[in-house]
Scaffold this motif. Structure first.
Motif, PDB file in Angstrom:
ATOM      1  N   VAL A 113      21.236  -4.629   3.163  1.00  9.60           N
ATOM      2  CA  VAL A 113      21.108  -3.514   3.971  1.00  9.60           C
ATOM      3  C   VAL A 113      22.039  -2.489   2.798  1.00  9.60           C
ATOM      4  CG1 VAL A 113      21.909  -1.977   5.660  1.00  9.60           C
ATOM      5  CG2 VAL A 113      21.294  -4.507   6.154  1.00  9.60           C
ATOM      6  N   GLU A 114      21.309  -1.247   2.789  1.00  2.85           N
ATOM      7  CA  GLU A 114      21.381  -0.228   1.886  1.00  2.85           C
ATOM      8  C   GLU A 114      21.464  -0.434   0.329  1.00  2.85           C
ATOM      9  OE1 GLU A 114      24.997   2.104   3.065  1.00  2.85           O
ATOM     10  OE2 GLU A 114      24.319   2.206   5.242  1.00  2.85           O
ATOM     11  N   SER A 115      20.971  -1.584  -0.027  1.00  7.36           N
ATOM     12  CA  SER A 115      20.738  -1.978  -1.359  1.00  7.36           C
ATOM     13  C   SER A 115      19.446  -1.245  -1.599  1.00  7.36           C
ATOM     14  CB  SER A 115      20.556  -3.363  -1.568  1.00  7.36           C
ATOM     15  OG  SER A 115      21.897  -4.201  -1.315  1.00  7.36           O
ATOM     16  N   LYS A 116      19.320  -0.758  -3.065  1.00  8.06           N
ATOM     17  CA  LYS A 116      18.158  -0.373  -3.797  1.00  8.06           C
ATOM     18  C   LYS A 116      17.168  -1.396  -3.818  1.00  8.06           C
ATOM     19  CE  LYS A 116      19.458   3.851  -6.175  1.00  8.06           C
ATOM     20  NZ  LYS A 116      19.101   4.688  -5.220  1.00  8.06           N
ATOM     21  N   ILE A 117      16.019  -1.156  -3.535  1.00  7.98           N
ATOM     22  CA  ILE A 117      14.893  -2.168  -3.729  1.00  7.98           C
ATOM     23  C   ILE A 117      14.439  -2.293  -5.420  1.00  7.98           C
ATOM     24  CG2 ILE A 117      13.825  -1.825  -1.392  1.00  7.98           C
ATOM     25  CD1 ILE A 117      11.406  -0.300  -2.919  1.00  7.98           C
ATOM     26  N   SER A 118      13.987  -3.579  -5.726  1.00  9.12           N
ATOM     27  CA  SER A 118      13.773  -3.684  -7.221  1.00  9.12           C
ATOM     28  C   SER A 118      12.554  -2.840  -7.437  1.00  9.12           C
ATOM     29  CB  SER A 118      13.724  -5.289  -7.211  1.00  9.12           C
ATOM     30  OG  SER A 118      12.538  -5.507  -6.527  1.00  9.12           O
ATOM     31  N   ALA A 119      12.308  -2.635  -8.885  1.00  8.59           N
ATOM     32  CA  ALA A 119      11.348  -2.001  -9.346  1.00  8.59           C
ATOM     33  C   ALA A 119       9.884  -2.882  -8.889  1.00  8.59           C
ATOM     34  CB  ALA A 119      11.297  -1.721 -10.762  1.00  8.59           C
ATOM     35  N   GLU A 120       9.920  -4.318  -9.017  1.00 12.32           N
ATOM     36  CA  GLU A 120       8.569  -5.055  -8.616  1.00 12.32           C
ATOM     37  C   GLU A 120       8.438  -4.956  -7.274  1.00 12.32           C
ATOM     38  OE1 GLU A 120      11.744  -8.839  -8.977  1.00 12.32           O
ATOM     39  OE2 GLU A 120      10.201  -8.585 -10.398  1.00 12.32           O
ATOM     40  N   SER A 130       5.066 -15.727 -10.930  1.00 19.09           N
ATOM     41  CA  SER A 130       6.188 -15.413 -11.356  1.00 19.09           C
ATOM     42  C   SER A 130       7.060 -14.824 -10.155  1.00 19.09           C
ATOM     43  CB  SER A 130       6.517 -14.411 -12.436  1.00 19.09           C
ATOM     44  OG  SER A 130       5.952 -13.182 -11.986  1.00 19.09           O
ATOM     45  N   GLU A 131       8.252 -14.980  -9.801  1.00 18.54           N
ATOM     46  CA  GLU A 131       8.875 -14.692  -8.526  1.00 18.54           C
ATOM     47  C   GLU A 131       9.246 -13.285  -8.433  1.00 18.54           C
ATOM     48  OE1 GLU A 131      12.168 -17.454  -8.603  1.00 18.54           O
ATOM     49  OE2 GLU A 131      10.965 -19.036  -7.496  1.00 18.54           O
ATOM     50  N   LYS A 132       9.067 -12.601  -7.357  1.00 24.09           N
ATOM     51  CA  LYS A 132       9.277 -10.872  -7.238  1.00 24.09           C
ATOM     52  C   LYS A 132      10.693 -11.128  -6.283  1.00 24.09           C
ATOM     53  CE  LYS A 132       4.860  -9.603  -8.507  1.00 24.09           C
ATOM     54  NZ  LYS A 132       4.663 -10.462  -9.566  1.00 24.09           N
ATOM     55  N   PHE A 133      11.507 -10.192  -6.557  1.00 23.74           N
ATOM     56  CA  PHE A 133      12.680 -10.316  -5.660  1.00 23.74           C
ATOM     57  C   PHE A 133      12.716  -8.763  -5.065  1.00 23.74           C
ATOM     58  CE2 PHE A 133      13.448 -13.242  -8.683  1.00 23.74           C
ATOM     59  CZ  PHE A 133      14.110 -14.194  -8.077  1.00 23.74           C
ATOM     60  N   ILE A 134      13.274  -8.458  -3.614  1.00 22.26           N
ATOM     61  CA  ILE A 134      13.125  -7.447  -3.090  1.00 22.26           C
ATOM     62  C   ILE A 134      14.377  -6.443  -3.353  1.00 22.26           C
ATOM     63  CG2 ILE A 134      14.854  -8.152  -1.001  1.00 22.26           C
ATOM     64  CD1 ILE A 134      11.668  -6.185  -0.310  1.00 22.26           C
ATOM     65  N   THR A 135      15.443  -7.107  -3.940  1.00 27.02           N
ATOM     66  CA  THR A 135      16.349  -6.159  -4.738  1.00 27.02           C
ATOM     67  C   THR A 135      16.794  -6.936  -5.868  1.00 27.02           C
ATOM     68  OG1 THR A 135      18.346  -7.179  -3.893  1.00 27.02           O
ATOM     69  CG2 THR A 135      17.389  -5.593  -2.333  1.00 27.02           C
ATOM     70  N   SER A 136      17.494  -5.975  -6.798  1.00 25.08           N
ATOM     71  CA  SER A 136      17.717  -6.636  -8.065  1.00 25.08           C
ATOM     72  C   SER A 136      18.847  -7.893  -8.029  1.00 25.08           C
ATOM     73  CB  SER A 136      18.134  -5.600  -9.235  1.00 25.08           C
ATOM     74  OG  SER A 136      19.203  -4.763  -8.524  1.00 25.08           O
ATOM     75  N   ARG A 137      19.556  -7.658  -6.983  1.00 26.16           N
ATOM     76  CA  ARG A 137      20.640  -8.463  -6.531  1.00 26.16           C
ATOM     77  C   ARG A 137      20.488  -9.782  -5.992  1.00 26.16           C
ATOM     78  NH1 ARG A 137      25.318  -4.400  -4.144  1.00 26.16           N
ATOM     79  NH2 ARG A 137      23.743  -4.657  -2.471  1.00 26.16           N
ATOM     80  N   SER A 138      19.226  -9.839  -5.335  1.00 33.06           N
ATOM     81  CA  SER A 138      18.703 -10.905  -4.355  1.00 33.06           C
ATOM     82  C   SER A 138      18.410 -12.002  -5.305  1.00 33.06           C
ATOM     83  CB  SER A 138      17.229 -10.440  -3.548  1.00 33.06           C
ATOM     84  OG  SER A 138      17.032 -11.560  -3.001  1.00 33.06           O
TER      85      SER A 138
END
Length: 178
Positions: free
Chosen positions: A94-101, A119-127
């Motif tokens: 929550v409140e994390s920026k979404i990733s560019a992908e 290739s895997e895509k992630f909702i946030t860069s920290r995910s």
């Protein structure tokens, strides 16, 4: 508040140009709605407006319901940040920026479902869990966010998972248009 050192003049129609560097950094796109705030010190503050952010408690409840009834790890986001999630630690999402992908997937305006070998895509860069299914949320033809299921599983989503995410996105779209 952080000073940028950039000064702009207001034109005869009351307009001011937000510099490209700031728009890029803040992910402000042409046509994005901005809320205008003022304070007693004479400051004018522009904040990106998120229609789906106004449904925060409703979106959270919907995500919780999907998680409890279907066992899905669900993330609901606007165009910039995650606003609700269930089945995953809220502090991480929550409140994390979404990733560019994730932003690119939302921009495609169609459902996305991860397939084996892709290739895997992630909702946030920290995910550390990949997007399994993602479906954009639209309001009056404009993309305002997305609903996604995420997983650490190596198998593609089944038909039911796709339908549940589509239904959630469609339902939130309708709630916003009312």
């Amino acid at each position: 508040m952080k000073a940028t050192g950039i000064v702009r003049r207001i034109d005869d129609l009351g307009r001011v140009v937000i510099p490209k560097e700031i728009r890029r950094t803040m992910r402000i796109r042409e046509g994005d709605p901005l809320e205008i705030y003022t304070d007693h010190d004479g400051e004018v503050i522009f904040k990106k407006y998120s229609p789906i952010g106004e449904l925060h408690s409703f979106a959270s409840s919907y995500a919780e319901t999907l998680n409890k009834s279907c066992g899905l790890k669900v993330v609901i986001c606007d165009r910039d940040t995650v606003i609700a999630c269930a089945g995953v630690p809220k502090k991480e999402y929550v409140e994390s920026k979404i990733s560019a992908e994730a932003d690119e997937l939302i921009e495609m305006r169609s459902e996305y479902a991860w397939t084996e070998g892709e290739s895997e895509k992630f909702i946030t860069s920290r995910s550390n869990e990949k997007i399994s299914v993602l479906c954009p949320i639209t309001m009056s033809g404009d993309i305002i966010g997305a609903v996604a299921s995420i997983t650490d599983d190596k198998t593609p989503a089944d038909h039911m998972e796709k339908k549940m995410i589509q239904t959630a996105a469609s339902f939130l779209s309708r709630q916003l248009e009312e």
